[in-house]
Structures are given as C-alpha cells and as structure tokens.
Design a protein around this motif. Structure first.
Motif, PDB file in Angstrom:
ATOM      1  N   PHE A  80       1.685  -5.684   6.452  1.00  0.00           N
ATOM      2  CA  PHE A  80       2.262  -5.756   5.072  1.00  0.00           C
ATOM      3  C   PHE A  80       2.955  -4.494   4.417  1.00  0.00           C
ATOM      4  O   PHE A  80       3.181  -3.494   5.715  1.00  0.00           O
ATOM      5  N   PRO A  81       3.684  -4.555   3.474  1.00  0.00           N
ATOM      6  CA  PRO A  81       4.640  -3.409   3.283  1.00  0.00           C
ATOM      7  C   PRO A  81       3.787  -2.101   2.865  1.00  0.00           C
ATOM      8  O   PRO A  81       2.885  -2.157   2.283  1.00  0.00           O
ATOM      9  N   VAL A  82       4.154  -0.712   3.684  1.00  0.00           N
ATOM     10  CA  VAL A  82       3.639   0.372   3.330  1.00  0.00           C
ATOM     11  C   VAL A  82       4.514   1.188   2.668  1.00  0.00           C
ATOM     12  O   VAL A  82       5.886   1.397   2.963  1.00  0.00           O
ATOM     13  N   LEU A  83       4.402   1.636   1.275  1.00  0.00           N
ATOM     14  CA  LEU A  83       5.710   2.183   0.489  1.00  0.00           C
ATOM     15  C   LEU A  83       5.195   3.769   0.147  1.00  0.00           C
ATOM     16  O   LEU A  83       4.284   4.172   0.015  1.00  0.00           O
ATOM     17  N   MET A 114       0.687  -1.112  -0.040  1.00  0.00           N
ATOM     18  CA  MET A 114       0.160  -0.039   0.152  1.00  0.00           C
ATOM     19  C   MET A 114       0.799   1.247   0.049  1.00  0.00           C
ATOM     20  O   MET A 114       1.737   1.147   0.662  1.00  0.00           O
ATOM     21  N   THR A 115       0.509   2.352  -0.821  1.00  0.00           N
ATOM     22  CA  THR A 115       1.414   3.315  -0.735  1.00  0.00           C
ATOM     23  C   THR A 115       0.530   4.507   0.201  1.00  0.00           C
ATOM     24  O   THR A 115      -0.796   4.369   0.403  1.00  0.00           O
ATOM     25  N   ILE A 116       1.069   5.572   0.743  1.00  0.00           N
ATOM     26  CA  ILE A 116       0.520   6.410   1.369  1.00  0.00           C
ATOM     27  C   ILE A 116       0.042   7.655   0.604  1.00  0.00           C
ATOM     28  O   ILE A 116       0.598   8.183   0.125  1.00  0.00           O
ATOM     29  N   GLY A 117      -1.375   7.966   1.114  1.00  0.00           N
ATOM     30  CA  GLY A 117      -2.125   8.994   0.390  1.00  0.00           C
ATOM     31  C   GLY A 117      -1.993  10.255   1.283  1.00  0.00           C
ATOM     32  O   GLY A 117      -1.493  10.170   2.388  1.00  0.00           O
ATOM     33  N   LEU A 162       8.006  -0.302   6.466  1.00  0.00           N
ATOM     34  CA  LEU A 162       7.794   0.948   5.689  1.00  0.00           C
ATOM     35  C   LEU A 162       9.011   1.224   4.722  1.00  0.00           C
ATOM     36  O   LEU A 162      10.037   0.997   5.009  1.00  0.00           O
ATOM     37  N   TYR A 163       8.759   1.521   3.483  1.00  0.00           N
ATOM     38  CA  TYR A 163       9.580   1.670   2.259  1.00  0.00           C
ATOM     39  C   TYR A 163       9.521   3.078   1.985  1.00  0.00           C
ATOM     40  O   TYR A 163       9.077   3.658   1.171  1.00  0.00           O
TER      41      TYR A 163
END
Length: 560
Positions: A121-124, A98-101, A147-148
C-alpha cells in the motif's frame, strides 16, 4: 449533486495487536458504574473495516482506509519484531494510504525502509525530502515505488489520486511532523519541509489541476491540524494523528479528557481516532462539487468484545442490573460490539504471541533488592536513579565490545519504572523498564563540549534559566562524574568533570576527543543536549536500549 465516501481511519496504533483493557464510567438510573471491557486490537479493527467496505460496495460508494501514522513502538510485539509483524498485519488490512509518524523513525531510517519494502500500500510523507539521501546506504528510502515523499524540483508533496465519482478525482496528501529531528531519530540525510508551506503549495497545484476534493493525512497532532486548516484554505478533510485525540463526544462514557467535538475549521473537517487500536473512525461523508463536506454520519467507535464486567463500589454487578447496562451500552454512541477477524487473530495467536509469552517467562537475572528510579536526585536518593546508571553500564558494555569507549550517557526519561526485588524477565525489560525501541550509537566528542552538554540537560530538566521540556532530560553517566552548581552563572555551572579509566579518575581534557555512547534520541540534541550535535564518527551499534540491557543483565549474578 453530492459525492459520497465511506471513510475508515486509525492512528497511533503503536503495535497494540491485542485488545486493550479499558475502563468506562457511566451514569444509569442515577447510579454510577465502572465498565471493564477489552476493546479493539487488530482482529476487531480488521473485522470492522471489512464490514464497512462491504457496506460501501453494496451501495456502490467508494471507500477508504487511512492510517495517520505511528504504527511502530508501544508493545512487546514491536520489541520482538521491530516492525515486521506490523507490516504483515497492516498489509492484510490493506490501507489505501498510511502516513509516516515520528515513532517510525525511532530506530533510524532502516526499519521504516524495511516496512515499506514489505507492504504494497502507499506510504505518504509529502514533506519528507530525500533529495540529499545517501544512495550508498544499505536501505535507502527514496527507491520505493510505494513511497510518496517531497518533490524537491516541484517544491510540493507527492500525492495519491483516487476516483470519487466518474470524472471526479480525490487527492490524498500525506504530511508528517516537520520537527521530526527534534522528536524522532531520522537519519541526518532525511529532511522535513515546513508542513504548512508544503501543504499550501500542493493544494494550490491540485486546484490548478481542477482537483478540489482533498484529504490531508497528517501526523501533526490535533493543534497542528487546526493550524494547518486555518492557514491553508481548500482542504476538504484532515485525518490526523500524533496527539491521541478522539474526535467526538464521549462524556457519557467518562472519557472527556482527550475528546474533541467534531470540528470544522475554515470549512475543513478534522478527524482523529484515539490511540492503541482501541477505536476506529467509521463514517460516511458527502462532498459538494467544490470539495466541501456537507454531510457527516458516524464517527469514532470503541470496538467491544462480548465479555465485559460492570462494577459498583468495587463490587461486580449481575442479573437485571447487568442486563440494563448491556442495553445501555448497545445503544450508546461511540461503542460497537465487534467480532474478531479470524485470519488476523490466528496469525497473532500462532505466529507472534508465543514469542511474547516466552518473553514473559524468560528470567534474565535476579534483582537482589528494590531498585528505585527517580528522574531527579532527591533527599532519599541524593545520587538520583539507581537504575539509570546500570542502563548506562549496559550501553557502555555494548559499545566497548567494538572499540575503546570512555563514557556512556542516558537521559532519565528513557527509563520508565523502578524494579522490585525478585526475578527480572525479558518482558519486564522490553515492555516496562525500557519500552522505547531506540538505537544506541557510539560517537566521538571533543572534551570541551561535555560541560555544555551536562549543563544544558540539567538546566532543561530543572527549568534553571530556561523553559525546559521536563525532568526526563536529566543526565546519567557511566565512567563520568561532575559537579553542578545551580546558582552559578549560566554557562559556568558544571565543573570538576572527571572520567574513569584504568588509571583511575582523571580530569577532563577539553582538547581531547572522547568516545561516548548514548541513545539516538539523546544524540539528536533534543531537550538540552544540543552540544551533542558537535559529535561525529557515529556508529550505530545494531541494537536498541533494551537489547543492550538484556545482554548486560544476563551477565550479572544479580542487580543491586
């Protein structure tokens, strides 16, 4: 040789855990019908995702579920749970990334930090630079293993690697909006790198590693994704969000406005899946060895329940006509009957919905007469909104409880509706009146900045000498008044500023330092409020705009 991938993607779900009532418009046998149907919701999303994963597994194909940001905000569930319910339900869906909005930052960094703590899960957010983050914070972002963020030393994004086939890697880069400080409320020590330059550096690095299958998980909006694809060659797919765009053709359902046909730009496929968990992208892709998508099957689907109504000229239809419509819907592209996942549905029903139902029943106070909200003053309302000053009074009360406060400020666009006479419930306040869960913050500001603050906001709201962003920036105050002369020279339009204290109304002292309170959104200097960037000694009051108004309204015999 080609490499297949099953791809499911969602974006801008905005805490819409329940299904949404949608209205489709179809032409059938020369007649027009309106279809009223409840679509989507997290239980149907989860069910569709499970089916696609099972199908991929049966065919021995890899599969991905991607979320392109803005899980937060948008419903009473977020007002009540501030992201905790989002984390639990998304964790059960198990996104691959998931990416951050921007709305993930509406309450500052702390809630998104808690969210990342609660999921595995990975947060990109590969262009989010945390290299200067204050590690003394209670909830820093940079210490999360899942977190990426941006890699400042390497000057590129972190990225996620997945197996596409034996010996073939697929990279996922998460890129969020690089104007975050203009549209969201991140902490000052959280910076955002230009999306295009960051993506370009990361793609070049991946190509050097002989990785050519690249998905960018983006929260730039549709036009931002088009610009990214044009500027950065070598991206296979962009899965995007932010603009609530639908990829595909939906004119046969009466939804032409937000729909964009499938777009290949510079050989890159761009995909968006709408909004509010109403729909989901479900597709099967095939890639060449050099990372190009050469086959695309499927697309965005609205997930329908079995119960729907058809109307013609406001009259319900039934019998043979409804059966004919049902046949049409079953064969229509972009629609899919979908059962609900029972585990997700039970959690929503048992653990979260009771509190929402209680909010709808909880009367906070009575509204004695109708209270009108208008963004700008009008002939009927020469002082403008009757509600925004009350909201400011709620801000003031919350701030004054902790330290002496001189004034409160709120922008007109932060208030969404007028109020009718009668009972005012907590759901009315949190879901309709002040639906954006944004923090309120106390601060110090030198008096000389108040005139440019007020003028900047009004100029922006009225396009007076500037190209404004809309009338939502018009300022409302509690314990402050002023005169604005629209025809005066720019920079000299605001005069006669006075602040109210125990001694009555007193002229502004430009050299004095005043304590104000406003939303974190306004404090970030957006939409003409750039003078607020000179504020200092910020204190987050630990409550949102709606929280403060609930407390204020509870103490009133009635409003109006």
């Amino acid at each position: 040789m080609t490499y297949p991938l099953y791809l499911a993607h969602i974006n801008d779900t905005h805490s819409h855990f329940d299904a949404s009532l949608l209205h489709f418009h179809i032409q059938l046998d020369g007649e027009h019908y309106q279809i009223d149907a409840h679509c989507g919701g997290y239980a149907r999303l989860a069910s569709a995702i499970k089916q696609q994963r099972k199908q991929a597994q049966q065919q021995g194909c890899p599969s991905l579920l991607l979320h392109a940001g803005d899980s937060f905000q948008g419903s009473l569930y977020f007002s009540q749970y501030k992201g905790k319910a989002n984390a639990r339900l998304l964790e059960l869906m198990a996104p691959d990334a998931m990416t951050i909005g921007n709305h993930e930052f509406d309450l500052g960094n702390a809630p998104i930090s808690q969210f990342i703590d609660q999921v595995s899960f990975p947060v990109l957010a590969g262009n989010m630079d945390l290299s200067m983050e204050d590690q003394r914070k209670t909830l820093p972002l940079s210490n999360h293993n899942n977190l990426y963020p941006y890699q400042a030393e390497q000057q590129r994004a972190s990225y996620l690697l997945k197996d596409l086939a034996e010996g073939v890697k697929l990279a996922i880069i998460g890129i969020t909006h690089d104007q975050m400080h203009n549209i969201g409320c991140p902490d000052p020590d959280c910076q955002f790198i230009d999306a295009i330059s960051c993506t370009q550096a990361t793609v070049e690095h991946l190509h050097q590693q002989d990785i050519k299958h690249i998905i960018v998980l983006s929260h730039l909006g549709y036009q931002g994704d088009v610009a990214l694809a044009k500027a950065v060659p070598g991206i296979s797919v962009i899965v995007g969000g932010h603009s609530h765009t639908l990829s595909g053709e939906f004119r046969h359902l009466g939804l032409p406005e937000s729909a964009m046909g499938q777009l290949w730009q510079q050989g890159c496929l761009i995909l968006h899946a709408g909004k509010h968990a109403e729909s989901i992208g479900l597709s099967r892709l095939e890639f060449t060895a050099d990372g190009k998508v050469v086959k695309f099957e499927g697309g965005v689907q609205f997930l329908l329940g079995k119960q729907w109504h058809a109307r013609q000229n406001d009259s319900l239809v039934s019998g043979k006509i409804k059966a004919r419509i049902a046949e049409y819907l079953a064969q229509s592209e972009g629609l899919r009957y979908q059962a609900e996942d029972q585990q997700i549905q039970e959690i929503i029903s048992q653990d979260y919905r009771p509190a929402i139902d209680a909010m709808r029943q909880q009367v906070i106070c009575q509204v004695a007469r109708p209270l009108a909200h208008t963004r700008l003053p009008t002939k009927l309302l020469p002082q403008g909104s009757e509600i925004s000053p009350l909201v400011c009074q709620g801000f003031y009360q919350a701030a004054a409880a902790t330290r002496p406060t001189d004034f409160a400020l709120h922008n007109a666009g932060g208030v969404r509706v007028s109020l009718k006479a009668g009972p005012l419930t907590k759901a009315d306040i949190c879901g309709r009146l002040l639906p954006f869960e944004i923090a309120i913050v106390s601060y110090q500001l030198e008096g000389k900045y108040l005139a440019p603050l007020i003028e900047g906001a009004i100029n922006n709201a009225t396009n007076n000498g500037v190209q404004g962003t809309g009338d939502g920036s018009f300022p409302y105050f509690y314990k402050l008044r002023y005169h604005y002369e629209p025809d005066a020279k720019q920079g000299q339009r605001v005069t006669q500023i006075e602040l109210h204290s125990d001694a009555g109304w007193q002229p502004l002292d430009p050299q004095r330092h005043y304590r104000g309170v406003s939303s974190a959104y306004t404090l970030a200097g957006k939409e003409g409020y750039h003078a607020l960037l000179n504020s200092y000694e910020h204190q987050d009051l630990g409550m949102s705009m709606s929280d403060s108004f609930v407390l204020f309204a509870q103490q009133q015999a009635s409003l109006g």
